[in-house]
Enzyme design. Structure first.
Site, PDB file in Angstrom:
ATOM      1  N   ASP A 133       0.821  -1.198   0.004  1.00  0.00           N
ATOM      2  CA  ASP A 133      -0.036   0.039   0.158  1.00  0.00           C
ATOM      3  C   ASP A 133       1.030   1.187  -0.136  1.00  0.00           C
ATOM      4  O   ASP A 133       1.544   1.359   0.755  1.00  0.00           O
ATOM      5  CB  ASP A 133      -0.935   0.091   1.154  1.00  0.00           C
ATOM      6  CG  ASP A 133      -1.605   1.029   1.424  1.00  0.00           C
ATOM      7  OD1 ASP A 133      -2.010   1.966   0.452  1.00  0.00           O
ATOM      8  OD2 ASP A 133      -2.146   1.444   2.470  1.00  0.00           O
ATOM      9  N   ASN A 180      -0.516   4.599  -0.606  1.00  0.00           N
ATOM     10  CA  ASN A 180      -1.330   5.703  -0.390  1.00  0.00           C
ATOM     11  C   ASN A 180      -2.054   5.677   1.198  1.00  0.00           C
ATOM     12  O   ASN A 180      -2.925   6.521   1.435  1.00  0.00           O
ATOM     13  CB  ASN A 180      -2.461   6.018  -1.245  1.00  0.00           C
ATOM     14  CG  ASN A 180      -3.417   5.073  -1.445  1.00  0.00           C
ATOM     15  OD1 ASN A 180      -3.359   4.035  -1.111  1.00  0.00           O
ATOM     16  ND2 ASN A 180      -4.425   5.342  -2.341  1.00  0.00           N
ATOM     17  N   ASP A 221      -4.097   3.524   2.563  1.00  0.00           N
ATOM     18  CA  ASP A 221      -5.874   3.414   2.831  1.00  0.00           C
ATOM     19  C   ASP A 221      -5.833   2.166   3.234  1.00  0.00           C
ATOM     20  O   ASP A 221      -6.971   1.738   3.282  1.00  0.00           O
ATOM     21  CB  ASP A 221      -6.418   3.904   1.627  1.00  0.00           C
ATOM     22  CG  ASP A 221      -6.118   2.813   0.248  1.00  0.00           C
ATOM     23  OD1 ASP A 221      -5.143   2.000   0.473  1.00  0.00           O
ATOM     24  OD2 ASP A 221      -6.687   2.915  -0.798  1.00  0.00           O
ATOM     25  N   ASP A 230      -1.874  -1.510  -3.778  1.00  0.00           N
ATOM     26  CA  ASP A 230      -2.250  -0.601  -4.986  1.00  0.00           C
ATOM     27  C   ASP A 230      -1.202  -0.846  -6.187  1.00  0.00           C
ATOM     28  O   ASP A 230       0.034  -1.422  -6.045  1.00  0.00           O
ATOM     29  CB  ASP A 230      -2.206   0.729  -4.673  1.00  0.00           C
ATOM     30  CG  ASP A 230      -1.479   1.260  -3.711  1.00  0.00           C
ATOM     31  OD1 ASP A 230       0.072   1.314  -4.052  1.00  0.00           O
ATOM     32  OD2 ASP A 230      -1.473   1.876  -2.777  1.00  0.00           O
ATOM     33  N   ASP A 247      -5.756 -11.650 -15.044  1.00  0.00           N
ATOM     34  CA  ASP A 247      -6.612 -12.635 -14.404  1.00  0.00           C
ATOM     35  C   ASP A 247      -7.861 -12.295 -15.441  1.00  0.00           C
ATOM     36  O   ASP A 247      -8.385 -11.069 -15.496  1.00  0.00           O
ATOM     37  CB  ASP A 247      -6.841 -12.252 -13.027  1.00  0.00           C
ATOM     38  CG  ASP A 247      -6.988 -13.713 -12.530  1.00  0.00           C
ATOM     39  OD1 ASP A 247      -7.875 -14.644 -13.068  1.00  0.00           O
ATOM     40  OD2 ASP A 247      -6.545 -13.711 -11.387  1.00  0.00           O
ATOM     41  N   ASP A 264      -9.816 -17.638 -15.048  1.00  0.00           N
ATOM     42  CA  ASP A 264     -10.206 -18.338 -13.882  1.00  0.00           C
ATOM     43  C   ASP A 264     -11.383 -19.485 -14.594  1.00  0.00           C
ATOM     44  O   ASP A 264     -12.265 -19.142 -15.273  1.00  0.00           O
ATOM     45  CB  ASP A 264     -10.998 -17.088 -13.387  1.00  0.00           C
ATOM     46  CG  ASP A 264     -11.621 -17.166 -11.808  1.00  0.00           C
ATOM     47  OD1 ASP A 264     -10.821 -17.605 -11.079  1.00  0.00           O
ATOM     48  OD2 ASP A 264     -12.744 -17.211 -11.765  1.00  0.00           O
ATOM     49  N   GLU A 308      -7.292 -22.070 -15.119  1.00  0.00           N
ATOM     50  CA  GLU A 308      -7.407 -22.598 -13.694  1.00  0.00           C
ATOM     51  C   GLU A 308      -8.625 -23.823 -14.119  1.00  0.00           C
ATOM     52  O   GLU A 308      -9.908 -23.243 -14.596  1.00  0.00           O
ATOM     53  CB  GLU A 308      -8.046 -21.838 -12.855  1.00  0.00           C
ATOM     54  CG  GLU A 308      -8.807 -22.438 -11.636  1.00  0.00           C
ATOM     55  CD  GLU A 308      -9.500 -21.417 -10.595  1.00  0.00           C
ATOM     56  OE1 GLU A 308      -9.278 -21.734  -9.259  1.00  0.00           O
ATOM     57  OE2 GLU A 308     -10.228 -20.713 -11.059  1.00  0.00           O
ATOM     58  N   HIS A 347      -4.065 -17.508  -4.393  1.00  0.00           N
ATOM     59  CA  HIS A 347      -4.736 -16.538  -3.470  1.00  0.00           C
ATOM     60  C   HIS A 347      -6.003 -17.557  -2.739  1.00  0.00           C
ATOM     61  O   HIS A 347      -6.539 -16.938  -1.909  1.00  0.00           O
ATOM     62  CB  HIS A 347      -5.472 -15.449  -4.357  1.00  0.00           C
ATOM     63  CG  HIS A 347      -6.212 -15.995  -5.504  1.00  0.00           C
ATOM     64  ND1 HIS A 347      -5.445 -16.770  -6.463  1.00  0.00           N
ATOM     65  CD2 HIS A 347      -7.489 -15.928  -5.880  1.00  0.00           C
ATOM     66  CE1 HIS A 347      -6.548 -17.007  -7.469  1.00  0.00           C
ATOM     67  NE2 HIS A 347      -7.852 -16.553  -6.866  1.00  0.00           N
ATOM     68  N   ASP A 348      -5.970 -18.624  -3.243  1.00  0.00           N
ATOM     69  CA  ASP A 348      -7.011 -19.533  -2.770  1.00  0.00           C
ATOM     70  C   ASP A 348      -6.669 -20.426  -1.928  1.00  0.00           C
ATOM     71  O   ASP A 348      -7.670 -21.217  -1.273  1.00  0.00           O
ATOM     72  CB  ASP A 348      -7.955 -20.198  -4.211  1.00  0.00           C
ATOM     73  CG  ASP A 348      -8.855 -19.161  -4.887  1.00  0.00           C
ATOM     74  OD1 ASP A 348      -9.222 -18.256  -4.245  1.00  0.00           O
ATOM     75  OD2 ASP A 348      -8.944 -19.376  -5.788  1.00  0.00           O
TER      76      ASP A 348
END
Length: 538
Positions: free
Chosen positions: A20, A22, A24, A28, A97, A197, A250, A319-320
């Site tokens: 990150d 910025n 928040d 990003d 993706d 995906d 995938e 990520h899964d």
């Protein structure tokens, strides 16, 4: 002659959790740009970006509301173009993706479809109910049913995932034209390909009731149908063949033959597939019911797929999936050694290696205390279903600890400072508290770190024609031991992996040491706990 995407190593970035800039609390694109030198130093040649498109974030980016824009949380299109340009300067390719089985229910296509505005009326799969019941008995990937009634249209729409992710209708040629337009848009910007995906479920051959089963009732009507093969051939012929790019799909619930049909070069469909079988060897039927990891079962599955396909997409994390060192190694006493063993295995198999952010420093599963800490829609859906079925709270939480997708989504641990150097503000998902000891900064200049082993193995693979293009042969597989040979012509390398917490005799005459995850100069035929060695055979 290998193609460029076969020679390189892929690094997956889940942008929301990477860096990150910025403050928040959300990663990003500028954060990725800031770390390109870090990735180049590691030896990465391709970055796979999880979705950065606008999204309501029901499934954190996998519910897309605009395919040709950037989510403001991540930055702007100018930031994306800067990322492509800066990556190119470092000879790093960017892969996007491509999520085209479904969109967000906030996508303009869906909003117009529910209002029956042409030409969008049939962009999705709409059906009347059976009285007060849904159109069929299918069950979805996140648990529960697959049909949602829409008051505006007065019909049900199909969603194989969350109710906010309506499935596109691939019986409609206009949908395929839209997808081709999306692909051309990004390829013309300089993207080098797509990770596709759940790509083998696009085409629903029928909407008839499915054979009742524990999970995914109805899947026989959409898993790897001929209609999907035709779509993939169309995308290849009309779009992909006109750009220097590649695709990796995938592919869920595929056999080796299914996978071969999807990626065999002469068929003109995908270039590679992600299979799941090796990632399912520690479960009973579904991923939420874990069984004890068995290295032999794991190795047999890997060996089968290594020989079944001409080229594999090799991975241990994404990520899964839970973190590999917590799942296939030992994130306690042998954390460092087992993480290095998994590194040496991943980067010595035949195929393109995919590394997930944080894997290269041995990041572990989350340390959360309750469901209130989790953000993942799938985890919350499964917890509700399990609670309804009477599963005790302790068992439900154990399921989450072992399997939740949020294990992989905790923010990247850059240093031992506030929030692991990910952000200065409150992160969208809490950072694992072990960031004080497991972080990039502590490993960057450490010659014996896990990251150093990844860098060493990436370099070794880049220099070794045997590791890049050689054949694979399983030599020995047992409860805690995996040995295989990579061979090219008269040259061969032997890889020995001891998954046990004790020493093991593994003598191979006439072989000299290339690399070990222990400090040794010669190999004496004895492997230490979680030791991996690569030997050169004479």
């Amino acid at each position: 002659m290998l193609k460029w995407w076969q020679e390189r190593v892929v690094y997956q970035i889940y942008p929301r959790s990477f860096k990150d800039t910025n403050d928040d609390g959300i990663g990003d694109l500028q954060g990725i740009i800031a770390q390109l030198d870090y990735l180049a130093d590691l030896g990465v040649g391709i970055i796979w970006l999880s979705p950065v498109y606008p999204s309501p974030n029901v499934d954190y980016g996998y519910d897309i509301s605009d395919y040709k824009a950037i989510h403001p949380e991540f930055g702007t299109m100018a930031d994306m173009e800067q990322l492509l340009a800066e990556a190119e300067k470092r000879d790093i390719k960017i892969v996007m993706d491509l999520v085209i089985n479904h969109t967000s229910d906030q996508h303009p296509w869906f909003q117009k479809s529910r209002a029956k505005v042409d030409p969008y009326t049939d962009y999705y799969i709409w059906r009347p109910g059976q009285g007060k019941k849904p159109p069929n008995n299918w069950t979805g990937f996140f648990g529960g049913g697959t049909w949602q009634y829409d008051e505006v249209r007065g019909e049900y729409y199909l969603h194989l995932f969350a109710k906010n992710q309506p499935d596109l209708n691939y019986h409609n040629p206009k949908v395929i034209q839209e997808v081709m337009g999306i692909m051309r848009f990004w390829l013309e910007k300089g993207v080098a390909g797509f990770r596709c995906d759940v790509i083998n479920i696009l085409y629903k051959s029928s909407l008839a009731n499915g054979k009742p089963r524990l999970i995914l009732t109805g899947s026989e009507h959409y898993l790897t149908q001929e209609g999907t093969h035709e779509i993939l051939r169309t995308l290849r012929r009309d779009v992909l063949d006109h750009f220097p790019c590649f695709t990796v799909g995938e592919t869920v619930f595929v056999t080796p033959q299914d996978a071969l049909d999807l990626m065999e070069p002469s068929r003109g469909e995908l270039d590679m597939v992600f299979s799941f079988e090796h990632m399912e060897t520690d479960q009973y039927i579904v991923k939420w019911f874990k069984r004890r990891f068995h290295a032999g079962r794991f190795a047999r599955s890997i060996s089968k797929w290594q020989n079944a396909l001409p080229w594999n997409a090799n991975y241990l994390e994404n990520h899964d999936q839970p973190r590999s060192v917590s799942r296939f190694g030992d994130d306690g006493t042998y954390w460092e050694k087992s993480a290095k063993l998994l590194c040496m295995m991943l980067l010595s198999l035949r195929g393109t290696p995919f590394i997930y952010q944080g894997q290269e420093i041995g990041m572990t599963n989350f340390d959360f205390a309750s469901m209130a800490d989790l953000k993942d829609v799938e985890s919350h859906n499964i917890d509700k279903i399990a609670r309804r079925l009477g599963f005790p709270q302790a068992l439900r939480w154990k399921m989450m600890q072992e399997t939740s997708r949020d294990n992989a989504r905790t923010p990247m641990q850059w240093n031992s400072g506030k929030h692991g150097g990910f952000t200065e503000s409150q992160p969208w998902l809490a950072v694992n508290k072990n960031y004080t000891t497991i972080n990039v900064a502590s490993q960057l200049d450490e010659a014996d770190s896990i990251r150093a082993m990844y860098k060493k193995m990436i370099a070794l693979r880049a220099q070794s024609e045997v590791l890049q293009g050689g054949t694979f042969e399983a030599v020995e597989v047992s409860r805690d031991f995996f040995a295989y040979r990579r061979k090219l012509g008269e040259r061969s390398l032997l890889v020995l992996l001891n998954f046990a917490k004790k020493n093991r005799d593994a003598s191979f005459a006439g072989a000299t040491l290339v690399l070990s995850n222990y400090d040794r100069k010669v190999y004496d035929g004895k492997l230490q706990p979680y030791e991996a060695v690569i030997l050169k055979e004479s």
